[in-house]
Write an enzyme that holds these catalytic residues in place. Sequence first.
Site, short mmCIF file in Angstrom:
data_model
loop_
_atom_site.label_atom_id
_atom_site.label_comp_id
_atom_site.label_asym_id
_atom_site.label_seq_id
_atom_site.Cartn_x
_atom_site.Cartn_y
_atom_site.Cartn_z
N GLY A 12 34.53 34.84 36.49
CA GLY A 12 35.20 34.46 37.75
C GLY A 12 36.04 33.20 37.56
N ARG A 34 29.28 41.45 33.98
CA ARG A 34 28.66 42.73 34.32
C ARG A 34 29.26 43.82 33.44
N SER A 36 30.48 46.33 34.56
CA SER A 36 31.67 46.79 35.29
C SER A 36 32.70 45.68 35.50
N ASP A 60 23.14 41.65 35.16
CA ASP A 60 23.37 41.72 36.60
C ASP A 60 22.29 40.87 37.27
N GLN A 85 29.19 38.02 45.44
CA GLN A 85 30.20 38.79 46.16
C GLN A 85 30.85 37.69 46.99
N TYR A 97 24.97 44.69 50.49
CA TYR A 97 25.32 44.40 49.10
C TYR A 97 25.54 42.90 48.90
N THR A 127 28.45 26.81 49.94
CA THR A 127 29.83 26.90 50.42
C THR A 127 30.03 26.27 51.80
N GLU A 129 31.57 27.61 54.01
CA GLU A 129 31.46 28.69 55.01
C GLU A 129 30.15 28.60 55.78
N TYR A 156 28.56 36.89 54.56
CA TYR A 156 28.66 36.07 53.33
C TYR A 156 27.97 34.73 53.55
N LYS A 160 24.57 33.07 51.86
CA LYS A 160 24.68 31.81 51.10
C LYS A 160 23.77 30.73 51.71
N HIS A 186 38.41 26.15 46.92
CA HIS A 186 39.14 25.66 45.76
C HIS A 186 39.81 26.84 45.06
P1 NAP Z 1 34.85 34.77 41.83
O1 NAP Z 1 36.09 34.44 41.09
O2 NAP Z 1 34.86 35.87 42.84
O3 NAP Z 1 33.72 35.10 40.74
C1 NAP Z 1 32.52 35.70 41.08
C2 NAP Z 1 31.82 36.13 39.81
O4 NAP Z 1 30.56 36.71 40.15
C3 NAP Z 1 32.56 37.16 38.98
O5 NAP Z 1 32.56 36.70 37.65
C4 NAP Z 1 31.70 38.42 39.09
O6 NAP Z 1 31.68 39.17 37.91
C5 NAP Z 1 30.33 37.80 39.29
N1 NAP Z 1 29.36 38.72 39.90
C6 NAP Z 1 29.46 39.35 41.10
N2 NAP Z 1 28.36 40.07 41.32
C7 NAP Z 1 27.55 39.92 40.25
C8 NAP Z 1 26.29 40.43 39.89
N3 NAP Z 1 25.61 41.25 40.69
N4 NAP Z 1 25.73 40.04 38.70
C9 NAP Z 1 26.41 39.23 37.86
N5 NAP Z 1 27.63 38.73 38.16
C10 NAP Z 1 28.19 39.08 39.33
O7 NAP Z 1 34.27 33.49 42.57
P2 NAP Z 1 34.67 31.94 42.41
O8 NAP Z 1 35.79 31.64 43.33
O9 NAP Z 1 34.73 31.59 40.99
O10 NAP Z 1 33.39 31.25 43.07
C11 NAP Z 1 32.24 30.95 42.29
C12 NAP Z 1 31.03 30.79 43.21
O11 NAP Z 1 31.28 29.74 44.14
C13 NAP Z 1 30.72 32.00 44.07
O12 NAP Z 1 29.32 32.05 44.21
C14 NAP Z 1 31.35 31.70 45.42
O13 NAP Z 1 30.69 32.39 46.44
C15 NAP Z 1 31.16 30.20 45.48
N6 NAP Z 1 32.16 29.44 46.24
C16 NAP Z 1 33.48 29.59 45.98
C17 NAP Z 1 34.41 28.79 46.64
C18 NAP Z 1 35.89 28.92 46.36
O14 NAP Z 1 36.67 28.45 47.20
N7 NAP Z 1 36.29 29.48 45.22
C19 NAP Z 1 33.97 27.84 47.58
C20 NAP Z 1 32.60 27.70 47.78
C21 NAP Z 1 31.68 28.49 47.10
P3 NAP Z 1 32.62 40.45 37.64
O15 NAP Z 1 33.70 39.94 36.74
O16 NAP Z 1 31.71 41.38 36.97
O17 NAP Z 1 33.11 40.95 38.97
O1 F7E Z 2 40.70 33.12 53.54
C1 F7E Z 2 42.90 33.75 56.37
C2 F7E Z 2 41.44 34.12 56.51
O2 F7E Z 2 39.81 34.75 51.88
C3 F7E Z 2 41.16 31.87 53.99
C4 F7E Z 2 35.94 32.06 49.34
O3 F7E Z 2 36.18 31.49 48.07
O4 F7E Z 2 36.36 29.98 50.44
C5 F7E Z 2 36.77 31.32 50.37
O5 F7E Z 2 36.62 31.98 51.63
C6 F7E Z 2 41.72 32.01 55.39
C7 F7E Z 2 40.79 32.75 56.36
O6 F7E Z 2 39.05 32.34 51.82
C8 F7E Z 2 44.64 36.62 55.02
O7 F7E Z 2 41.20 34.74 57.78
C9 F7E Z 2 44.94 35.21 56.63
O8 F7E Z 2 40.80 32.07 57.58
O9 F7E Z 2 41.30 32.88 51.09
P1 F7E Z 2 40.26 33.35 52.00
P2 F7E Z 2 37.78 32.01 52.74
O10 F7E Z 2 37.44 33.09 53.67
O11 F7E Z 2 37.98 30.65 53.30
C10 F7E Z 2 34.98 29.78 50.82
C11 F7E Z 2 34.71 28.30 50.83
C12 F7E Z 2 34.05 30.58 50.01
O12 F7E Z 2 32.91 30.19 49.81
C13 F7E Z 2 34.46 31.97 49.68
O13 F7E Z 2 33.73 32.46 48.54
O14 F7E Z 2 42.91 32.78 55.32
N1 F7E Z 2 43.78 34.86 55.99
N2 F7E Z 2 45.47 36.29 56.06
C14 F7E Z 2 43.59 35.70 54.98
N3 F7E Z 2 42.62 35.76 54.05
C15 F7E Z 2 42.71 36.75 53.11
N4 F7E Z 2 41.77 36.81 52.14
N5 F7E Z 2 43.72 37.67 53.12
C16 F7E Z 2 44.72 37.66 54.05
O15 F7E Z 2 45.61 38.49 54.04
#
Ligand code: NAP
Ligand code: F7E
Length: 348
Positions: A12, A34, A36, A60, A85, A97, A127, A129, A156, A160, A186
């Site tokens: 990821g 994974r 997949s 997994d 997820q 899921y 998060t 969220e 979600y 979390k 981020h």
């Molecule tokens: P991401 O790019 O969606 O990466 C998620 C990773 O989880 C992927 O590598 C995926 O692997 C793996 N994964 C999903 N289901 C799995 C399973 N059952 N077993 C093993 N691996 C599995 O997410 P990210 O943005 O790097 O975020 C990293 C973490 O921080 C996540 O937990 C997310 O919820 C949390 N988070 C993200 C943000 C953000 O803004 N980015 C903010 C707050 C918290 P595959 O390659 O196999 O799909």
């Molecule tokens: O949406 C709006 C949507 O999907 C941001 C994950 O990394 O950060 C992420 O969650 C905003 C929302 O991120 C579209 O409704 C408008 O208000 O980029 P997003 P998220 O939902 O904030 C948190 C911190 C995590 O933990 C999560 O893992 O943008 N929005 N139009 C849209 N969002 C998406 N995806 N697609 C649109 O077309």
Amino acid sequence: MNKIAIVTGATGQDGSYLSELLLDKGYTVVGLRRRSSSEKGLERIEHLLNNDNFKLVEADITDSGCVNSLISEYMPHEVYNLAAQSHVGTSFKQPSYTSQVNLQGPINFLEAIRLLSPSTKFYQASTSEMFGKNYEVFADTKYQKETTPFVPQSPYAVAKLAAHEMVRIYRDSYELFACCGILFNHESERRGENFVTRKITKWIGEFVASGQDEDFPALRLGNLDAHRDWGHAQDYVDAMYLMLQQDEPEDYVIATSETHSVREFLTEAFNEIGISNFEPHVVIDPEFYRPCEVDWLLGHTGKARQQLGWRPKVSFPELVQRMVRSDIDAARKEKLERSSLQELEETS
Ligand code: NAP
Ligand code: F7E
């Protein structure tokens, strides 16, 4: 001997940056993928595969037997649980899921560590969220910090939050070194393509590569008024590492302390290609609205700044610029490769 870290979600966005950081610090990194895992995910770590200290292992996290085997085989110093997820919109369509991966996954690690390797330090990816629709107000500013009560707004966020509480319970009950980073949004050049920032910058890249073709299909988006505190993922993985190097396990908010609407992100991104009004290129599509929205996120990072000495380095304009430029380069390269292939096919 090198310290050993298991990084779940290594394919990821965050997992790929964190693996790089830990390898630079001299760790042996066991990165999980994974069976997949997508091509895109594997591309994020392609450059690490020749590093002798990086082991890519198929696993997994929803399978407790698999998690137990990993912990007993590697007895890691640190586990960073980033697998999830991670798409909020998807969690409304796949709530069970989402809970399996985002809650049962961390429970599997906490149990395995408790029973098999209690000195392993555990990081859980919590998060912003989890705050959902809640915030505090100080000097006319609405923000969230570690003590702000959580009011999650999606399956979600609920999963979390349950995992976040589970970490606290294991820390208090069994004295595990387990902590949560409450990370605000981020992004980066490696961000998944269905998150709003990357969806925008990828569209811009392809639009530019098309020569700004006026028949290029419009960018379809949902709610443009939501506000997010957006930072760069590379800065945020530094904070994860720092949390596990402290004397005591604690939870920290990690954010830039600056918020922007999706509309502002669009304006900044289109400005990068000299377009001051994005509206003719964007169609609002109800499909991308969420059943329940989080309207306002702005993190207060006093604790992380003071205790971890952490601060973000990449500003909002730099983040947008880096993502737009990277997607323009990628789209141009892809177009070139496609036309070379076509030429080759025509001449053979
Ligand atoms: P991401 O790019 O969606 O990466 C998620 C990773 O989880 C992927 O590598 C995926 O692997 C793996 N994964 C999903 N289901 C799995 C399973 N059952 N077993 C093993 N691996 C599995 O997410 P990210 O943005 O790097 O975020 C990293 C973490 O921080 C996540 O937990 C997310 O919820 C949390 N988070 C993200 C943000 C953000 O803004 N980015 C903010 C707050 C918290 P595959 O390659 O196999 O799909
Ligand atoms: O949406 C709006 C949507 O999907 C941001 C994950 O990394 O950060 C992420 O969650 C905003 C929302 O991120 C579209 O409704 C408008 O208000 O980029 P997003 P998220 O939902 O904030 C948190 C911190 C995590 O933990 C999560 O893992 O943008 N929005 N139009 C849209 N969002 C998406 N995806 N697609 C649109 O077309």
